[in-house]
Enzyme design. Sequence first.
Site, PDB file in Angstrom:
ATOM      1  N   HIS A 385       0.853  -1.197   0.000  1.00  0.00           N
ATOM      2  CA  HIS A 385       0.000   0.000   0.000  1.00  0.00           C
ATOM      3  C   HIS A 385       0.881   1.236   0.000  1.00  0.00           C
ATOM      4  O   HIS A 385       2.068   1.197   0.334  1.00  0.00           O
ATOM      5  CB  HIS A 385      -0.958   0.007   1.199  1.00  0.00           C
ATOM      6  N   CYS A 386       0.293   2.353  -0.407  1.00  0.00           N
ATOM      7  CA  CYS A 386       0.940   3.659  -0.287  1.00  0.00           C
ATOM      8  C   CYS A 386       0.010   4.546   0.520  1.00  0.00           C
ATOM      9  O   CYS A 386      -0.318   4.217   1.647  1.00  0.00           O
ATOM     10  CB  CYS A 386       1.275   4.238  -1.661  1.00  0.00           C
ATOM     11  N   SER A 387      -0.462   5.648  -0.043  1.00  0.00           N
ATOM     12  CA  SER A 387      -1.420   6.494   0.670  1.00  0.00           C
ATOM     13  C   SER A 387      -2.848   6.046   0.383  1.00  0.00           C
ATOM     14  O   SER A 387      -3.549   5.558   1.273  1.00  0.00           O
ATOM     15  CB  SER A 387      -1.225   7.962   0.288  1.00  0.00           C
ATOM     16  N   THR A 393       1.049   1.925  -5.430  1.00  0.00           N
ATOM     17  CA  THR A 393       0.653   0.537  -5.197  1.00  0.00           C
ATOM     18  C   THR A 393       0.439  -0.197  -6.510  1.00  0.00           C
ATOM     19  O   THR A 393       0.885  -1.342  -6.680  1.00  0.00           O
ATOM     20  CB  THR A 393      -0.633   0.496  -4.358  1.00  0.00           C
TER      21      THR A 393
END
Length: 819
Positions: A385-387, A393
């Site tokens: 995941h990222c933000s 992602t």
Amino acid sequence: MDLIQLPRVERMRLRRGGDEYIGTLHLTTHHLIFSATAQIDSTGGETIASSDLELWLGYPLIHSAELQRPPKLGSRRDGSVYERSELTAWALQGAIRIRCHHFLFVTLRCADVRKLYDAFSTIKQLACVASLEKLYAFDYRPQSANSSNGWGIYSAREEFERMGVGAGADSEGIGRFWRLSAANDRFQLCATYPDELAVPLRISDTTLTYAARYRSKGRLPVLSYLHGNGASMTRSSQPMVGLKQARSVQDEKLVEAVIASAEPQGVTPRLGSGSSSERSNIIIDARPTTNAVVNRAVGAGSENMDHYKRCRKVYLGIDNIHVMRDALNKLTDAVAAESTCAADRGVVARIQSSRSNWLRHIENIMVGVRTIVQAIDASQHVLVHCSDGWDRTAQLTSLAQLCLDPYYRTARGFAVLVEKEWVSFGHQFTLRCGHLGHPDRFKVTRASSAQRPAKTGAESESDTESDETPEEPVADVSGSGSSSSPANAAAAPVDTYEFLQSSTSMFGRFASRAFKGVQSRISSAIQAASDNLDDIDDPDPFYTGYPHLQPNYVPPASDAAHHRASSGFRLGRSKHDHETSPVFQQFLDCVFQLWVQHPTMFEFNERFLLDLFYHLHSAQFGTFIGNNTHERQKLKFKERTQSVWSWMFRHECWEDSEYANPLYMADGAVDYTKVIAPDPAFLQYWSAMFSCHDPAFKRDAGDNDDSDDEKDEDIEAATALKADSDDHDDESGVSSINDRMTLSRISEPRVASALEEEEQPLSQLQPKLEPQPESQQESIISELKSEHTPKPPALPHTNKSVDVTRALAGSSSFENVWV
């Protein structure tokens, strides 16, 4: 109001690189078309040779444009009148400079300055549309029916069943502890996820509902890929931890069930002493550590590993979309230097001196992909995941699957991968690519007054004792005014600015950025007002005749309740412009790096990737338009637009396609134990992308099967189509111009008659290498296969003569494509 103010401009000049042409400019509903009649000398304007060059440029391809107005032309003090030649020279100092998303840079000039202004106004209004339905994809109709249905190439159920998901707990397959859930059937769980989600078998839909509340935008952890050894790759968004260190039991159970999916009974065994060896599974946070910590202030953050057993967390340090956008802009400025001036330094030196860090960002992504591939190949589970889980992602998950599964390295498998990881999981193509256009990117500036027409002797003597007319301040539509202007000097005291710049605290950095933003917008408004006043005594009252081109101009509202009584200016910044970023372009660049490192493992070639990059911004197909599946379903994309895969797979036999890789080793690639790993130490600039061998160019050639009368009729049919929504019902006119544009081609016009029997849209406006002898081809291929480190086949898109042997040997350096 008719947006096409000037459908046709005669004797327009176009400059690209060091070449300049004169011809006719046509402004249609969806395309800017330039038809050259002769190539001219850029210095004297004399004709060098006849030319049949054509440029078909779709408005969504335009990244930004600048109207450079000629210098102020006041009345002479001796009362004399300017001669026609002097006025022509004065008008030619004005220009429209266009920068395209696919690194095409052109400059338009005209001896009639009013026509130049009308052309810029038309281009701006047609490039900045209000809705997706006004894009070319909703009007494009192929010339003939295509046997390949691009919209049906991907089915979530079929793809997950191919991995073994949904076999049931009684089976012996690797996917027996996974199931397809319909919890997001009406997009109630997550508006940006697909309607079918693969989740662990023992997790109920109720648990999914609660787990989604803990993740940003409701993007809970769901299966992205299931490897042959039982290891899984899941994707999500950041958890909503916040400053209070909130936790979700349902989210923790979901991650625990993912880890247990490879256990014999589908249940996580009890942990022992909690040693580090038991924490073999990985939670990948693609962001830098600082960004993840800062997000806690807004209620988000990263996982607290005390609550996620048998897992460890890795930060990859991949920067956000704003850093990537700035890096691309720096790289573009370095590339554009060759197109605008005769630079002494080569393009590689200019790119290095630009400090864009483009390859460094590519390296960071490739390092993260290698980490994921090594973990999954070692039977470890990975959550990425990222933000928000739709940019970095998607890059990591799709590239990792490309390395892990040979199926995705086939042409159709790659299409399935893009549809699954990018289209269905909600990558925001419209926002990231800027398909709707941004008015702030269309600037209006003033050329230097030092280049005004030469004065007569009497006039020169009378001006000796007087001051020169000061240069008009630049009106920057983007709101990034120069800090050296008088308005900026008044708005920003030096002491305050230096104090904010010298501050090392987080508050100081944010305050400095906000201060400079407000300062530039105020400066832009002041300069716009100054320009408007200066034009009162100017024989070229630009802003009086074109008020909608003023910086930060807001048109009057039609609703009286929302009517603004202000002067028509705004200080806000375009949100859409702030959200653009080359995320998918970076993905294609990384795929190119893998293709270079493993040339025999991919069924497609470089041209396949280049055409996808072109259509990422062309808005000709509906595949790369829209922000999520829910939005595409509401606008009925499958019924109203064409899929790009219909064009890419139009050939019944892939070996006959121009996208086939002659070095592909199909027998060695079907084995699912074949896992490739990226080498971050072996990266190169993708010269064919940044050198822009534009598919919309049709080079000089001999005979043309299409007569001038037929061409004029088609252009007139195109200009008859209005950009207003009421005029989209004219199906006959749309079909006429669409059919004509499908025949535009970069190759010689004499092949047009052979193309009439086959659909040829703008995607195929690319030069082809001449076929080489089979014996030579076989010898090269056998030589590359004998060497266990073969070089990639570079198919440079260039009009220069290319050594085929060198091209197949993998020379994709700048010396092959840069002049």
